[in-house]
Design a protein around this motif. Structure first.
Motif, PDB file in Angstrom:
ATOM      1  N   ASN A 129       0.801  -1.221   0.000  1.00  0.00           N
ATOM      2  CA  ASN A 129       0.000   0.000   0.000  1.00  0.00           C
ATOM      3  C   ASN A 129       0.836   1.274   0.000  1.00  0.00           C
ATOM      4  N   LEU A 130       2.128   1.151   0.278  1.00  0.00           N
ATOM      5  CA  LEU A 130       2.952   2.345   0.422  1.00  0.00           C
ATOM      6  C   LEU A 130       3.929   2.545  -0.721  1.00  0.00           C
ATOM      7  N   THR A 131       4.339   1.470  -1.384  1.00  0.00           N
ATOM      8  CA  THR A 131       5.384   1.591  -2.392  1.00  0.00           C
ATOM      9  C   THR A 131       4.890   1.100  -3.749  1.00  0.00           C
ATOM     10  N   LEU A 132       5.555   1.593  -4.782  1.00  0.00           N
ATOM     11  CA  LEU A 132       5.257   1.111  -6.126  1.00  0.00           C
ATOM     12  C   LEU A 132       5.880  -0.263  -6.327  1.00  0.00           C
ATOM     13  N   PRO A 133       5.293  -1.076  -7.190  1.00  0.00           N
ATOM     14  CA  PRO A 133       5.881  -2.393  -7.451  1.00  0.00           C
ATOM     15  C   PRO A 133       7.164  -2.265  -8.264  1.00  0.00           C
ATOM     16  N   ASP A 134       8.039  -3.242  -8.115  1.00  0.00           N
ATOM     17  CA  ASP A 134       9.211  -3.326  -8.974  1.00  0.00           C
ATOM     18  C   ASP A 134       8.804  -3.863 -10.340  1.00  0.00           C
ATOM     19  N   LEU A 135       9.566  -3.494 -11.349  1.00  0.00           N
ATOM     20  CA  LEU A 135       9.370  -4.037 -12.679  1.00  0.00           C
ATOM     21  C   LEU A 135      10.400  -5.135 -12.924  1.00  0.00           C
ATOM     22  N   ILE A 136       9.986  -6.178 -13.592  1.00  0.00           N
ATOM     23  CA  ILE A 136      10.884  -7.288 -13.917  1.00  0.00           C
ATOM     24  C   ILE A 136      10.834  -7.535 -15.421  1.00  0.00           C
ATOM     25  N   TYR A 137      11.889  -8.113 -15.949  1.00  0.00           N
ATOM     26  CA  TYR A 137      11.983  -8.338 -17.395  1.00  0.00           C
ATOM     27  C   TYR A 137      11.164  -9.556 -17.802  1.00  0.00           C
ATOM     28  N   ASN A 138      10.443  -9.416 -18.902  1.00  0.00           N
ATOM     29  CA  ASN A 138       9.676 -10.517 -19.473  1.00  0.00           C
ATOM     30  C   ASN A 138      10.516 -11.186 -20.556  1.00  0.00           C
ATOM     31  N   PRO A 139      11.010 -12.393 -20.316  1.00  0.00           N
ATOM     32  CA  PRO A 139      11.887 -13.043 -21.304  1.00  0.00           C
ATOM     33  C   PRO A 139      11.162 -13.443 -22.579  1.00  0.00           C
ATOM     34  N   TYR A 140       9.825 -13.366 -22.588  1.00  0.00           N
ATOM     35  CA  TYR A 140       9.059 -13.753 -23.770  1.00  0.00           C
ATOM     36  C   TYR A 140       8.424 -12.541 -24.449  1.00  0.00           C
ATOM     37  N   THR A 141       8.987 -11.369 -24.233  1.00  0.00           N
ATOM     38  CA  THR A 141       8.455 -10.185 -24.876  1.00  0.00           C
ATOM     39  C   THR A 141       8.559 -10.297 -26.399  1.00  0.00           C
ATOM     40  N   TRP A 142       7.554  -9.794 -27.080  1.00  0.00           N
ATOM     41  CA  TRP A 142       7.575  -9.799 -28.546  1.00  0.00           C
ATOM     42  C   TRP A 142       8.582  -8.791 -29.089  1.00  0.00           C
ATOM     43  N   ALA A 143       9.059  -7.886 -28.218  1.00  0.00           N
ATOM     44  CA  ALA A 143      10.078  -6.930 -28.631  1.00  0.00           C
ATOM     45  C   ALA A 143      11.433  -7.594 -28.845  1.00  0.00           C
ATOM     46  N   LYS A 144      11.559  -8.870 -28.552  1.00  0.00           N
ATOM     47  CA  LYS A 144      12.797  -9.582 -28.877  1.00  0.00           C
ATOM     48  C   LYS A 144      13.023  -9.626 -30.385  1.00  0.00           C
ATOM     49  N   ILE A 145      11.927  -9.591 -31.158  1.00  0.00           N
ATOM     50  CA  ILE A 145      12.059  -9.792 -32.605  1.00  0.00           C
ATOM     51  C   ILE A 145      11.345  -8.722 -33.434  1.00  0.00           C
ATOM     52  N   ALA A 146      10.684  -7.760 -32.778  1.00  0.00           N
ATOM     53  CA  ALA A 146       9.916  -6.758 -33.523  1.00  0.00           C
ATOM     54  C   ALA A 146       9.845  -5.460 -32.740  1.00  0.00           C
ATOM     55  N   ASN A 147       9.611  -4.376 -33.464  1.00  0.00           N
ATOM     56  CA  ASN A 147       9.228  -3.115 -32.840  1.00  0.00           C
ATOM     57  C   ASN A 147       7.733  -3.210 -32.542  1.00  0.00           C
ATOM     58  N   VAL A 148       7.353  -3.043 -31.290  1.00  0.00           N
ATOM     59  CA  VAL A 148       5.957  -3.255 -30.892  1.00  0.00           C
ATOM     60  C   VAL A 148       5.393  -1.954 -30.339  1.00  0.00           C
ATOM     61  N   MET A 149       4.245  -1.556 -30.870  1.00  0.00           N
ATOM     62  CA  MET A 149       3.599  -0.325 -30.425  1.00  0.00           C
ATOM     63  C   MET A 149       2.235  -0.656 -29.816  1.00  0.00           C
ATOM     64  N   PHE A 150       2.039  -0.195 -28.586  1.00  0.00           N
ATOM     65  CA  PHE A 150       0.787  -0.397 -27.869  1.00  0.00           C
ATOM     66  C   PHE A 150      -0.007   0.905 -27.937  1.00  0.00           C
ATOM     67  N   LEU A 151      -1.209   0.841 -28.494  1.00  0.00           N
ATOM     68  CA  LEU A 151      -2.028   2.040 -28.697  1.00  0.00           C
ATOM     69  C   LEU A 151      -3.279   1.973 -27.831  1.00  0.00           C
ATOM     70  N   GLU A 152      -3.496   3.015 -27.027  1.00  0.00           N
ATOM     71  CA  GLU A 152      -4.716   3.108 -26.231  1.00  0.00           C
ATOM     72  C   GLU A 152      -5.788   3.794 -27.082  1.00  0.00           C
ATOM     73  N   SER A 153      -6.753   3.005 -27.503  1.00  0.00           N
ATOM     74  CA  SER A 153      -7.769   3.494 -28.436  1.00  0.00           C
ATOM     75  C   SER A 153      -9.113   2.878 -28.095  1.00  0.00           C
ATOM     76  N   PRO A 154     -10.210   3.608 -28.329  1.00  0.00           N
ATOM     77  CA  PRO A 154     -10.311   4.973 -28.837  1.00  0.00           C
ATOM     78  C   PRO A 154     -10.053   6.014 -27.745  1.00  0.00           C
ATOM     79  N   ALA A 155     -10.174   7.311 -28.105  1.00  0.00           N
ATOM     80  CA  ALA A 155     -10.033   8.371 -27.107  1.00  0.00           C
ATOM     81  C   ALA A 155     -11.021   8.134 -25.980  1.00  0.00           C
ATOM     82  N   GLY A 156     -10.527   8.252 -24.755  1.00  0.00           N
ATOM     83  CA  GLY A 156     -11.330   7.923 -23.581  1.00  0.00           C
ATOM     84  C   GLY A 156     -10.867   6.652 -22.905  1.00  0.00           C
TER      85      GLY A 156
END
Length: 467
Positions: free
Chosen positions: A104-131
């Motif tokens: 409740n007091l601290t932010l979580p740590d981030l850890i590396y995902n060994p199965y990320t698709w960014a291993k082999i591609a440029n990946v863009m995550f788009l929040e759509s639609p507006a809102g």
């Protein structure tokens, strides 16, 4: 889906000159992550045009392999109204949460995902639609939107994105997504197809293919269809031993062909839902977690889901009764995080939600995508895939409509392998190597539930290699 000459003129007017990567969008560091990021990442807003107040948030992750030559892939989560940052933080993004480090007091740590698709591609995550997520508009009326406008908005975004990042313009481009993005992805692909025939050569998008996972195909057909979806879900739940033969027989006798969902039929479906109980609709073999921000612990996700079919199919929403986004919301509502990823403050645009069903008024107005799928399949590399224990958009429906398109079968149902183990099953058709794929033991979010298999599937799709 037609496109007006006004849309074309508007795009020509708003297209920005080639600038190169947007330097102020480069992420220098992220709270919870120590050291350099695995690859360059950019996050910020791209305004759709000068007359609209719409600002769409994107998060671009450069490939860890060869960013200047690897393909670029747009990822869309569904909902409608769900954020594609779910894909980044829980599915195929490079950084995930160490949930045991969050309190409740601290932010979580981030850890590396060994199965990320960014291993082999440029990946863009788009929040759509507006809102959705951090994406917003200066005009509240823009939050009233439908499938057609979403496709146009996403296309406008891409035109402006490639003009802002001209180094990616000639890369092979793919679109991928899951769930209600089964509507977003093909409608965007079709928009790109039509616009590529009309715009100047320097505005053509180098689209090569698309993938849809556990996806809808319309609100009148398939697993998300008003009547077809009810039958598909009932067959799936019964086939997975979630309720008994006796009740199944009663439902079939009472509901007939499900063309008339009267009170007696609805009562039997509700009886089935209550008998099944609080099962995780996104993975029937995984625990169900309550989203304390939006639902009570008494929520019945399957019943909540089927109500959307019984009451108003035009306002279809995926259930959130087994989604726990407490850690995601806490992280993304932190002002240091928002500053790091160059998005508006909580005071300016409100809190981040994994799925926003309050601000957004979304009308699901695509009856069926089946009429345009043959053209898309003949034009672009296409894969439809499904986790086989997903109770939200069961594989049964997608197997039915893909086989029902009428293409000849090149390779019948057969296993595909990862590490000498069966990873699922594939049917390949004789038109442009169109494929329907299942992922064994996976729920709705395949890159989350079966990350290793998902990466293998993705790599083989991009390189046009057989599963």
């Amino acid at each position: 889906m037609g496109l007006s000459s006004l849309s074309i003129l508007l795009l020509a007017l708003v297209a920005s000159p080639a600038l190169g990567a947007i330097p102020e969008h480069l992420i220098q560091s992220l709270p919870g992550w120590k050291g350099a990021l695995p690859s360059k990442q950019y996050s910020g807003y791209i305004k759709l045009d000068q007359t609209s107040g719409k600002n769409l948030h994107y998060w671009l992750v450069e490939s860890e392999n060869d960013p200047m030559n690897d393909p670029i892939v747009l990822w869309l989560n569904g909902g409608p109204g769900c954020s594609s940052l779910d894909g980044y933080l829980n599915e195929q993004g490079p950084l995930h949460f160490n949930r045991t480090s969050a309190d409740n007091l601290t932010l979580p740590d981030l850890i590396y995902n060994p199965y990320t698709w960014a291993k082999i591609a440029n990946v863009m995550f788009l929040e759509s639609p507006a809102g959705v997520g951090f994406s917003y508009s200066d005009n509240p009326k823009d939050y009233i939107i439908d499938d057609n406008q979403t496709a146009l908005d996403n296309y406008h975004f891409l035109v402006n994105f490639f003009n802002s990042y001209p180094e990616f313009k000639n890369h092979e481009f793919f679109v991928a997504g899951e769930s209600y993005a089964g509507i977003y992805v093909p409608t965007l692909v079709n928009t790109i197809r039509l616009m590529n025939e009309k715009v100047p050569a320097n505005q053509v998008i180098n689209l090569k293919g698309f993938m849809v996972g556990n996806g809808c195909v319309g609100n009148l057909v398939g697993g998300c269809g008003h009547q077809t979806g009810i039958k598909i879900h009932i067959d799936f739940y019964h086939g997975h031993a979630l309720f008994p033969d006796e009740l199944y027989d009663e439902i079939m006798k009472t509901c007939g062909d499900f063309s008339k969902l009267d009170e007696a039929c609805s009562d039997k479906i509700n009886e089935m839902s209550m008998m099944i109980g609080k099962v995780n609709i996104y993975d029937i073999y995984s625990p169900c977690f309550s989203n304390l921000q939006s639902v009570s612990r008494a929520s019945n996700p399957i019943k909540d889901h089927l109500v959307s079919y019984l009451e108003d199919p035009s306002r279809y929403y995926g259930p959130d009764g087994c989604i726990d986004d407490h850690v995601e919301s806490k992280y993304l509502d932190n002002e240091a995080v928002r500053k790091a990823i160059h998005v508006k403050s909580k005071a300016e645009i409100g809190g981040w939600r994994i799925c926003d069903q309050q601000k957004l008024h979304y009308m699901a107005n695509t009856g069926s995508l089946l009429p345009i799928y043959p053209t898309l399949i003949k034009t672009y590399r296409t894969m439809i895939f499904n986790g086989d224990v997903d109770g939200c958009v069961p594989f049964i429906g997608n197997e039915q409509w893909t086989s029902g398109l009428g293409f000849g079968v090149k390779e019948g149902w057969r296993p595909w392998m990862v590490d000498d183990q069966v990873a699922g099953y594939v049917t390949k058709y004789d038109t442009n190597d169109f494929q329907f794929v299942t992922v064994k033991g996976s729920g709705h979010m395949v890159p989350q539930y079966r990350p290793k298999q998902a990466l293998a599937m993705f790599q083989r799709f991009l390189s046009n290699q057989p599963l």
